[in-house]
Each structure stands twice: as structure tokens, then as C-alpha cells.
Design an enzyme around this catalytic site. Structure first.
Site, short mmCIF file in Angstrom:
data_model
loop_
_atom_site.label_atom_id
_atom_site.label_comp_id
_atom_site.label_asym_id
_atom_site.label_seq_id
_atom_site.Cartn_x
_atom_site.Cartn_y
_atom_site.Cartn_z
N ASP A 1 -38.39 -13.39 -44.26
CA ASP A 1 -37.24 -12.48 -44.20
C ASP A 1 -37.32 -11.66 -45.49
OD1 ASP A 1 -34.65 -11.84 -42.67
OD2 ASP A 1 -33.87 -12.13 -44.68
N LYS B 1 -31.20 -20.42 -40.40
CA LYS B 1 -31.57 -19.45 -41.43
C LYS B 1 -31.54 -20.18 -42.77
CE LYS B 1 -32.58 -15.07 -42.02
NZ LYS B 1 -33.26 -14.12 -41.14
P1 NDP Z 1 -38.48 -6.85 -47.02
O1 NDP Z 1 -38.17 -7.70 -48.18
O2 NDP Z 1 -39.89 -6.67 -46.59
O3 NDP Z 1 -37.87 -5.38 -47.25
C1 NDP Z 1 -36.52 -5.17 -47.47
C2 NDP Z 1 -36.29 -3.71 -47.75
O4 NDP Z 1 -34.90 -3.47 -47.85
C3 NDP Z 1 -36.89 -3.27 -49.07
O5 NDP Z 1 -37.20 -1.90 -49.00
C4 NDP Z 1 -35.72 -3.51 -50.02
O6 NDP Z 1 -35.78 -2.72 -51.21
C5 NDP Z 1 -34.55 -3.09 -49.17
N1 NDP Z 1 -33.35 -3.82 -49.62
C6 NDP Z 1 -33.21 -5.16 -49.75
N2 NDP Z 1 -31.99 -5.46 -50.21
C7 NDP Z 1 -31.36 -4.29 -50.36
C8 NDP Z 1 -30.07 -3.93 -50.81
N3 NDP Z 1 -29.19 -4.86 -51.21
N4 NDP Z 1 -29.75 -2.62 -50.80
C9 NDP Z 1 -30.65 -1.67 -50.42
N5 NDP Z 1 -31.89 -1.96 -50.00
C10 NDP Z 1 -32.23 -3.24 -49.97
O7 NDP Z 1 -37.58 -7.41 -45.81
P2 NDP Z 1 -37.75 -7.19 -44.25
O8 NDP Z 1 -38.27 -5.83 -43.99
O9 NDP Z 1 -38.45 -8.36 -43.70
O10 NDP Z 1 -36.23 -7.31 -43.76
C11 NDP Z 1 -35.37 -6.17 -43.68
C12 NDP Z 1 -34.20 -6.51 -42.77
O11 NDP Z 1 -34.68 -6.85 -41.47
C13 NDP Z 1 -33.33 -7.70 -43.20
O12 NDP Z 1 -32.00 -7.47 -42.80
C14 NDP Z 1 -33.91 -8.84 -42.38
O13 NDP Z 1 -32.99 -9.89 -42.21
C15 NDP Z 1 -34.19 -8.12 -41.07
N6 NDP Z 1 -35.15 -8.76 -40.20
C16 NDP Z 1 -36.42 -9.03 -40.61
C17 NDP Z 1 -37.32 -9.60 -39.74
C18 NDP Z 1 -38.75 -9.80 -40.10
O14 NDP Z 1 -39.52 -10.17 -39.21
N7 NDP Z 1 -39.16 -9.55 -41.34
C19 NDP Z 1 -36.92 -10.02 -38.39
C20 NDP Z 1 -35.58 -9.62 -38.01
C21 NDP Z 1 -34.74 -9.04 -38.91
P3 NDP Z 1 -36.25 -3.39 -52.60
O15 NDP Z 1 -37.73 -3.50 -52.48
O16 NDP Z 1 -35.78 -2.44 -53.63
O17 NDP Z 1 -35.57 -4.73 -52.67
#
Ligand code: NDP
Length: 446
Positions: free
Chosen positions: A166, A126
């Protein structure tokens, strides 16, 4: 807990006292693995767990870049190459101001088990940076990505380490990173996944994590005599995982009534209009609160945690780590929620997870339930190596099969080792671990 497991955990607590997220993940994993070490005393002789908990390599570097005002900015870059026993390191790059070594070590550690669960030949890693792409111009994001890759390129490659997206790292960032890698090395190879479709990306990769989560949840519900059909669903987050979880769970017959971002959440009793969310988040890079101005009858609430007080049958936390704590878990349980599927990595605190397990809520842990993203990344690697591209339907079919396989492995390990056959936390940790352990034993003390 097994004496060896407990000694290793204690050692980790002493040496990494300031790494709270890493210790949280390590505690959950090592507690689950305890029965394996009762059965396999040879693992202790080989110091297997002492080696397993330690990343093979951690790279930390300076990332200087110039902003639109001509000022020099410096961020910190990282790559944690955790374990390569079963394949090249594989795992995303997170770009978020909260990023630090503890968070990347927890994510890397989880990734090792997750990647093993997919059944594909990928090790775990990571990386990322405390850079915040939010509010930056495209030029600033490009300047950062080019500088980041100028150091990272010497540590990665299609057969050594293959990063992906991510939080904060989407198609735009992957494009800039790939361009700089190619410029520095002259190689047109599958060194990153999540690429655009015109330069080696895989169809269905964008959807894969969210869709995969729903396939896992569907398998889990069916195995326990329940269904998504007619269920009310709450999805936290509104990023890549959340949007495609919403899309698939709706297709499977669920109704999503709430979504969020890091400022607050929307509640739409009529069912969230996903086209509006996609327009705001994917096209305009806006905030979720803009939804209420466009969809009559919906509400916006400041703060993220209130989303768990909304009555639902299924909760899909898809935002970030520790977003669902004991209070949220109690509210969900009191409102009759019967299943939780983790789209994000470690969104539930240890206390919340415990509450779900104790109260008979079907609980799909992230390392199993969100493994569809990395599995499809591995399919992207295969297509790149073959110089071929598969259709959306082919990739989606493979994804369905992989998620079914992951669920079955978790269920089998839970039945053999768990306190109850539905403890998929124990199931996922043990099923993921056994393959890596076997490969590490075969490869000697390295
Ligand atoms: P994105 O950046 O596309 O979206 C993240 C979302 O979560 C946004 O809505 C963001 O809001 C919100 N968010 C981020 N940080 C916080 C916080 N501290 N508190 C509250 N809300 C928060 O990321 P992904 O959708 O790709 O990833 C989301 C999760 O899924 C993560 O844990 C990631 O590790 C996991 N994941 C992702 C994969 C992938 O293929 N993308 C694969 C496996 C796991 P805002 O816009 O306001 O920041």
C-alpha cells in the site's frame, strides 16, 4: 435511514468518537446499506450489522529498530483483521507517518466490501505502521521490516491472513518482509502478495490497480455513451497506482496533463512524459518537482489541492484519502469534468462525493474502481498454491474480466437500490455487502 442502521451508526459514533476517517467511511457505507435492511428484517435479529461494523481482531505492537546513527527508534505496528466470512483476511500494509488505528479501520472496512466485489474468496484486513520509509537508507528500511515481521508473522499465513503493499510499501519492503517471514517460520508460502517475480510474484500485479481503475472507468463511460478517447485527464499522486493509471488511460486514448506528490503538482499541457516520471519516482525515489527541469514547457506548483483546478474531462485521484474536497469538486464540475475514478481509497470527502452525484458526474468509488490490485493479489495467491505462473497477458485478461464483472455488479445493485441507476456508490456498497452478509448468516453468530 432505516432505524436499525441508524442505531448502529449512532453507537459507532459514540464508541469511536476520535476515529474520524473510520466514521467517515462507516457513514457512507451504512447510509448506502439502509435499503437492504428494510428488505431483510432477519439481519437485525441476527445482529448482523452490529457484528459487521466491528473488526474481528485488532493487533497493535511495538516495532523497535536501530537507525544508521546507532539510535533506537520505536514505531507502532498494526494489523486489523476485519472480516473473514468469505476467505482469509487480505489487504495491504501502509507505511506512512499519518498511520493510526482510525485510518487502518477505515481501510479495513472498505477492504471487506472491495474484496467481496472481486468475486474471489478473500476476506478483508489492513495493517501498517507510522514508520516513514521516505529518506531512510535501504538498511534502515530492512531493519524496520524485519522487526515488524518478527511480531506480525505469528498472526498471518497463506490460509489465515495475506498482507500486501500500500502507500510506502512497495517491492523493496515486501521483499524484506517476506525474507524475515521465511526465516522465522521456515515456510515458503504465499503469505504476502506483491512479491518479486523471482520468488512467487505475479506478472501484472505492479500494474493491476492502475490498469484496473482504467478498465472500470472505460466500462462505466461506455455504459453511459461516453469514451476515454480524446479526453483530457488529471491524475493525482505519482506512486504505484498513479503511474499505471496514467499508462493505461494514455493507451486508451486519454491525455494526462497533471500529476502530483505530497508537496505539489506538475502541469504539462503537452501530455505528461511518463518515462520521466517513472525515472524520478521509481528509480531515483525523487520528488515530482524535478520533472520541470527535464521537460520544457511544463510547470510546477507547490501544494496538492490546486491540481483539481486544472481543466479536464476525467479526474483520477490516486494519492490518498480526503485529497479531493468540496472545493476541488466544485472546480472540477465548473470546468466540465464528466467522470471521476477513484484510484486511491476514499480520496473524495463525503461532500465532494455528494457534489459529483448531484451534478451528474459519473463517479467510480474506490472500493470498486481500485479493486483490480487486490483481485490480482488473489490471482497471485492462486498461482502460489498451484506452484505455477501465468503470463502477463493471461493475468491482464483475467483482470479485465474481473473489472467488467465488478462494474456490472455495481450497476445492477445501483439500478435495484439506488436513487438513480448511476449511483455506483450505493451499487458498490450493496453488491459487496450482500455476499458477506449471506456468508455471515450461514455461519451463525460468530
Ligand atoms: P505509493 O506510496 O506508491 O504512492 C502514493 C502517492 O500518493 C505518492 O505520490 C505520494 O506522494 C502521494 N501521497 C501520499 N500521501 C499523501 C498525502 N498525505 N497527501 C498528498 N499526497 C500523498 O502508494 P500507492 O500508489 O500504492 O497508493 C495510493 C492510493 O491507492 C492509496 O490510497 C492506497 O490505499 C490505494 N490503493 C493502492 C493499491 C495498490 O495496489 N498499491 C490497491 C488499492 C488501493 P509522496 O511521494 O510525496 O508521499
Amino acid at each position: 435511514m432505516n432505524a436499525y442502521t441508524s442505531r448502529v451508526l449512532e453507537g459507532l459514533r459514540q464508541r469511536n468518537a476520535h476515529e474520524s476517517e473510520f466514521l467517515q467511511a462507516a457513514t457512507e457505507i451504512l447510509e448506502s446499506l439502509s435499503p437492504v435492511f428494510d428488505k431483510h428484517p432477519e439481519y437485525e435479529k441476527a445482529g448482523l450489522l452490529d457484528r459487521f461494523v466491528e473488526p474481528e481482531r485488532v493487533i497493535m505492537f511495538r516495532v523497535p529498530w536501530v537507525d544508521d546513527q546507532g539510535r533506537t527508534q520505536v514505531n507502532r505496528g498494526y494489523r486489523v483483521q476485519y472480516n473473514s466470512a468469505i476467505g482469509p483476511y487480505k489487504g495491504g500494509l501502509r507505511l506512512h507517518p499519518s498511520v493510526n488505528l482510525s485510518i487502518l479501520k477505515f481501510l479495513g472496512f472498505e477492504q471487506v466490501l472491495k474484496n467481496s466485489l472481486t468475486g474471489l474468496p478473500i476476506g478483508g484486513g489492513k495493517g501498517g505502521s507510522d514508520f516513514d520509509p521516505k529518506g531512510k537508507s535501504d538498511r534502515e528500511v530492512m531493519a524496520f521490516c524485519q522487526s515488524f515481521m518478527t511480531e506480525l508473522y505469528r498472526h498471518i499465513g497463506q490460509d489465515t491472513d495475506v498482507p500486501a503493499g500500500d502507500i510506502g510499501t512497495g517491492a523493496r519492503e515486501i521483499g524484506f518482509l517476506y525474507g524475515q517471514y521465511k526465516r522465522l517460520t521456515g515456510l515458503y508460502e504465499g503469505v504476502l502478495t506483491g512479491k518479486g517475480l523471482t520468488y512467487g510474484g505475479s506478472l501484472a500485479r505492479t500494474q493491476a490497480t492502475g490498469y484496473g481503475l482504467c478498465y472500470f472507468v472505460k466500462n462505466m463511460l461506455e455504459a453511459n455513451g461516453k469514451t476515454v478517447q480524446g479526453a483530457t485527464v488529471v491524475v493525482s499522486g505519482s506512486g504505484n497506482v498513479a503511474i499505471y493509471a496514467n499508462e493505461k488511460i494514455t493507451e486508451l486514448g486519454g491525455k494526462v496533463v497533471a500529476m502530483s506528490d505530497s508537496n505539489g503538482y506538475i502541469y504539462d499541457p503537452n501530455g505528461v512524459n511518463l518515462d520521466v516520471v517513472k525515472q524520478i519516482k521509481e528509480v531515483e525515489r525523487g520528488r515530482i518537482k524535478e520533472y520541470v527541469a527535464r521537460v520544457p514547457g511544463s510547470e510546477y506548483h507547490e501544494g496538492c489541492k490546486g491540481i483539481w483546478t486544472i481543466k479536464c474531462d476525467i479526474a483520477l485521484p490516486c494519492a490518498t484519502q480526503n485529497e479531493l474536497d468540496a472545493e476541488g469538486a466544485k472546480a472540477l464540475i465548473a470546468n466540465g469534468c464528466f467522470a471521476v475514478g477513484e484510484g486511491a481509497n476514499m480520496p473524495s470527502t463525503l461532500e465532494a462525493t455528494e457534489l459529483f452525484l448531484q451534478n451528474g458526474v459519473l463517479f467510480a468509488p474506490g472500493k470498486a474502481a481500485n479493486a483490480g490490485g487486490v483481485a490480482t493479489s488473489a490471482l497471485e495467491m492462486s498461482q502460489n498454491s498451484q506452484r505455477l505462473s501465468w503470463t502477463f497477458e493471461e493475468v491482464d485478461e483475467k483482470l479485465k474480466g474481473i473489472m467488467k464483472g465488478i462494474f456490472e455488479k455495481c450497476a445492477e445493485a445501483a439500478a435495484e437500490y439506488g436513487d438513480k441507476p448511476t449511483n455506483y456508490v450505493v451499487g458498490a456498497n450493496i453488491a459487496g455487502f450482500l455476499k458477506v452478509a449471506d456468508a455471515m448468516m450461514a455461519q451463525g453468530i460468530v
